[in-house]
Design a protein around this motif. Sequence first.
Motif, PDB file in Angstrom:
ATOM      1  N   PRO A 108      11.733  11.695  -1.319  1.00  0.00           N
ATOM      2  CA  PRO A 108      12.101  10.582  -2.201  1.00  0.00           C
ATOM      3  C   PRO A 108      10.921   9.650  -2.461  1.00  0.00           C
ATOM      4  N   ASN A 109      11.096   8.738  -3.449  1.00  0.00           N
ATOM      5  CA  ASN A 109       9.960   7.906  -3.830  1.00  0.00           C
ATOM      6  C   ASN A 109      10.281   6.427  -4.108  1.00  0.00           C
ATOM      7  N   TYR A 110      11.386   5.932  -3.608  1.00  0.00           N
ATOM      8  CA  TYR A 110      11.725   4.511  -3.768  1.00  0.00           C
ATOM      9  C   TYR A 110      11.507   3.778  -2.448  1.00  0.00           C
ATOM     10  N   PHE A 111      11.099   2.499  -2.536  1.00  0.00           N
ATOM     11  CA  PHE A 111      10.918   1.685  -1.340  1.00  0.00           C
ATOM     12  C   PHE A 111      11.176   0.224  -1.687  1.00  0.00           C
ATOM     13  N   ASP A 112      11.421  -0.569  -0.664  1.00  0.00           N
ATOM     14  CA  ASP A 112      11.697  -1.995  -0.827  1.00  0.00           C
ATOM     15  C   ASP A 112      10.626  -2.805  -0.115  1.00  0.00           C
ATOM     16  N   PHE A 113      10.389  -4.027  -0.605  1.00  0.00           N
ATOM     17  CA  PHE A 113       9.475  -4.950   0.065  1.00  0.00           C
ATOM     18  C   PHE A 113       9.737  -6.368  -0.420  1.00  0.00           C
ATOM     19  N   GLU A 114       9.463  -7.324   0.419  1.00  0.00           N
ATOM     20  CA  GLU A 114       9.553  -8.755   0.112  1.00  0.00           C
ATOM     21  C   GLU A 114      10.633  -9.105  -0.905  1.00  0.00           C
TER      22      GLU A 114
ATOM     23  N   VAL B 108      -0.173  -3.024   0.579  1.00  0.00           N
ATOM     24  CA  VAL B 108       0.275  -4.075  -0.335  1.00  0.00           C
ATOM     25  C   VAL B 108       0.599  -3.447  -1.686  1.00  0.00           C
ATOM     26  N   PHE B 109       1.346  -4.192  -2.474  1.00  0.00           N
ATOM     27  CA  PHE B 109       1.704  -3.790  -3.828  1.00  0.00           C
ATOM     28  C   PHE B 109       0.993  -4.735  -4.782  1.00  0.00           C
ATOM     29  N   TRP B 110       0.225  -4.190  -5.736  1.00  0.00           N
ATOM     30  CA  TRP B 110      -0.474  -5.011  -6.715  1.00  0.00           C
ATOM     31  C   TRP B 110       0.260  -4.928  -8.046  1.00  0.00           C
ATOM     32  N   ASP B 111       0.758  -6.073  -8.514  1.00  0.00           N
ATOM     33  CA  ASP B 111       1.497  -6.182  -9.768  1.00  0.00           C
ATOM     34  C   ASP B 111       0.516  -6.545 -10.877  1.00  0.00           C
ATOM     35  N   HIS B 112       0.258  -5.641 -11.788  1.00  0.00           N
ATOM     36  CA  HIS B 112      -0.749  -5.847 -12.836  1.00  0.00           C
ATOM     37  C   HIS B 112      -0.385  -6.944 -13.836  1.00  0.00           C
ATOM     38  N   GLU B 113       0.883  -7.332 -13.888  1.00  0.00           N
ATOM     39  CA  GLU B 113       1.291  -8.362 -14.846  1.00  0.00           C
ATOM     40  C   GLU B 113       1.031  -9.783 -14.352  1.00  0.00           C
ATOM     41  N   LYS B 114       0.788  -9.937 -13.081  1.00  0.00           N
ATOM     42  CA  LYS B 114       0.504 -11.261 -12.529  1.00  0.00           C
ATOM     43  C   LYS B 114      -0.980 -11.563 -12.711  1.00  0.00           C
ATOM     44  N   THR B 115      -1.284 -12.763 -13.177  1.00  0.00           N
ATOM     45  CA  THR B 115      -2.680 -13.096 -13.470  1.00  0.00           C
ATOM     46  C   THR B 115      -3.435 -13.647 -12.276  1.00  0.00           C
ATOM     47  N   SER B 116      -2.744 -14.248 -11.346  1.00  0.00           N
ATOM     48  CA  SER B 116      -3.410 -14.797 -10.164  1.00  0.00           C
ATOM     49  C   SER B 116      -3.475 -13.737  -9.068  1.00  0.00           C
ATOM     50  N   PRO B 117      -4.678 -13.490  -8.513  1.00  0.00           N
ATOM     51  CA  PRO B 117      -4.771 -12.511  -7.423  1.00  0.00           C
ATOM     52  C   PRO B 117      -3.854 -12.852  -6.250  1.00  0.00           C
ATOM     53  N   LYS B 118      -3.602 -14.131  -6.017  1.00  0.00           N
ATOM     54  CA  LYS B 118      -2.726 -14.515  -4.898  1.00  0.00           C
ATOM     55  C   LYS B 118      -1.283 -14.106  -5.136  1.00  0.00           C
ATOM     56  N   THR B 119      -0.791 -14.226  -6.363  1.00  0.00           N
ATOM     57  CA  THR B 119       0.597 -13.870  -6.641  1.00  0.00           C
ATOM     58  C   THR B 119       0.759 -12.395  -7.002  1.00  0.00           C
ATOM     59  N   ALA B 120      -0.334 -11.724  -7.356  1.00  0.00           N
ATOM     60  CA  ALA B 120      -0.263 -10.314  -7.754  1.00  0.00           C
ATOM     61  C   ALA B 120      -0.084  -9.383  -6.562  1.00  0.00           C
ATOM     62  N   ILE B 121      -0.432  -9.837  -5.375  1.00  0.00           N
ATOM     63  CA  ILE B 121      -0.365  -9.006  -4.172  1.00  0.00           C
ATOM     64  C   ILE B 121       0.865  -9.364  -3.346  1.00  0.00           C
ATOM     65  N   SER B 122       1.626  -8.344  -2.988  1.00  0.00           N
ATOM     66  CA  SER B 122       2.790  -8.525  -2.112  1.00  0.00           C
ATOM     67  C   SER B 122       2.658  -7.581  -0.926  1.00  0.00           C
ATOM     68  N   TYR B 123       2.908  -8.099   0.243  1.00  0.00           N
ATOM     69  CA  TYR B 123       2.887  -7.296   1.469  1.00  0.00           C
ATOM     70  C   TYR B 123       4.031  -6.278   1.423  1.00  0.00           C
ATOM     71  N   VAL B 124       3.735  -5.033   1.809  1.00  0.00           N
ATOM     72  CA  VAL B 124       4.750  -3.980   1.879  1.00  0.00           C
ATOM     73  C   VAL B 124       5.036  -3.606   3.327  1.00  0.00           C
ATOM     74  N   CYS B 125       3.996  -3.230   4.080  1.00  0.00           N
ATOM     75  CA  CYS B 125       4.177  -2.820   5.465  1.00  0.00           C
ATOM     76  C   CYS B 125       2.818  -2.715   6.155  1.00  0.00           C
ATOM     77  N   ASP B 126       2.838  -2.366   7.433  1.00  0.00           N
ATOM     78  CA  ASP B 126       1.617  -2.357   8.246  1.00  0.00           C
ATOM     79  C   ASP B 126       0.786  -1.082   8.177  1.00  0.00           C
ATOM     80  N   SER B 127       1.371   0.035   7.727  1.00  0.00           N
ATOM     81  CA  SER B 127       0.610   1.290   7.735  1.00  0.00           C
ATOM     82  C   SER B 127       1.144   2.264   6.691  1.00  0.00           C
ATOM     83  N   PHE B 128       0.335   3.271   6.394  1.00  0.00           N
ATOM     84  CA  PHE B 128       0.757   4.303   5.455  1.00  0.00           C
ATOM     85  C   PHE B 128       1.952   5.078   6.017  1.00  0.00           C
ATOM     86  N   SER B 129       1.929   5.374   7.308  1.00  0.00           N
ATOM     87  CA  SER B 129       3.071   6.089   7.924  1.00  0.00           C
ATOM     88  C   SER B 129       4.355   5.283   7.784  1.00  0.00           C
TER      89      SER B 129
END
Length: 164
Positions: free
Chosen positions: A45-51, A113-134
Amino acid sequence: MVKWLDTDEPVKKEDIEHVEKEFGIRFPIDYAEYAMQNHGGVPDPNYFDFEGRKGAVFERLLSYDETQPHYILKEYHWIKTRLPRKVYPIGSDPFGNYICFSYRENESNPCIVFWDHEKTSPKTAISYVCDSFSELISKLYEADTGYVPKIVEIESGGLLNRLV
């Protein structure tokens, strides 16, 4: 269990090391092992949740084959001026956003982290997802679309059971 679909041919450790050298980082071992076998692939599967965000889509792991359209260095150079320092893409979603490693807080153990290309501020464009790839892989799930096929009438007056 996650299956990888539509993957590129496996790559060698040297291919991963070439990208690490370009980025000036070392990838975590769990990611490098996945990338060598599954780069360019689509997780299922390919869906995930964060923040507080439900149903983010992990469309594809970026490729280490420079002839492929989702080549990791090409993707990085395309967006690097809009990314915060020490953030590197490793995957994409279907909407122009990227799943990235962030080395901003810990250079030896980056988080996802997840980078949202529509957000103009680097601070708001990045959202924490989790601690590792696994951990990201363990968070993947099938989407529940809530879709229910219905019976529709066709011109001849008969019924056809088809998906609409």
